[in-house]
Design a protein around this motif. Structure first.
Motif: not given
Length: 256
Positions: A37, A40, A80, A84, A88, A165, A177-178, A181-182, A185
């Protein structure tokens, strides 16, 4: 005795505000102890800031590179952490049953979302301090009147992206979701108008970017910190996304 809320009346549950604040503190501490985190939240925006400051991507736009880059990078911080990072984390909390246990508490969907917004805002304060300090050393000189205007706009952006998110994390599988969201981003950062102004894209592309939450937040931050003004069209667009995202997340969020 209630050790979490020692001043709460005996035999009575804590108020909603106390439950939300407690959840926000927990979420924030968990977020700030997570190395991924922090990368990011801090490292990626810093790399973006330095890259835009030393390359000619933003040349010819009437301001120094750092003056144009910094508002967009501050907006990227909200993306971020809120979109994201929270997406996540919530997705995998849902997978491992953490949210299922939380659903048995009085917190509720609204309280959970509010607690996560508090955590995002706490992290955002740290991001803003770090990014602003580095940008100042690189020569950033924001419009003084726009600084006070930019703070609530950044908060609104964080609320909007937290809701979006959580909407994704609460409705699809964690693996999805991973990925979403990535990918979101990357697309928002590169093509969504949050870092690069819409003027850097073609006319047709700019027309699309203006309606995105990323484009609206980027436009608002640049208008505030460069020109000291509020972009009315962009604020309407961002408010619409905030309301729609919050309503949808509250309605469709699934605990498991």
């Amino acid at each position: 005795m209630n050790t979490l809320f020692p001043d709460a009346p005996a035999g009575r549950p804590a108020s909603l505000s106390r439950r939300v604040l407690s959840q926000g503190k927990y979420e924030a501490s968990t977020m700030l102890r997570n190395g991924e985190q922090l990368v990011l939240m801090i490292v990626m925006p810093l790399l973006g800031l330095i890259a835009l400051a030393v390359t000619p991507i933003l040349d010819g736009m009437g301001q120094s590179r750092i003056n144009i880059a910094t508002p967009g990078i501050l907006a990227l911080c909200a993306l971020s952490t809120a979109f994201t990072g929270q997406g996540i984390a919530t997705g995998f909390d849902r997978r491992y049953g953490v949210l299922r246990f939380m659903s048995t508490t009085p917190l509720g969907r609204t309280g959970l979302i509010a607690g996560k917004v508090i955590a995002v805002l706490a992290a955002l304060v740290i991001q803003v301090v770090v990014i602003s300090t580095v940008a100042a050393f690189l020569g950033w000189r924001p419009e003084p009147a726009g600084v006070l205007l930019g703070i609530p706009l950044l908060v609104l952006g964080a609320i909007t992206f937290t809701a979006l998110g959580l909407l994704i994390a609460g409705t699809v599988r964690p693996e999805a979701t991973l990925a979403i969201t990535n990918l979101g981003w990357i697309l928002f950062a590169a093509l969504g108008g949050i870092v690069l102004p819409a003027a850097t894209f073609s006319a047709s592309m700019a027309g699309v970017v203006d309606w995105l939450p990323s484009g609206a937040l980027g436009t608002l931050m640049r208008a505030a910190l460069i020109e000291g003004r509020l972009d009315v069209f962009a604020i309407v667009i961002l408010l619409a996304w905030a309301v729609a995202g919050s309503v949808a997340a509250t309605k469709w969020f699934k605990w498991n």
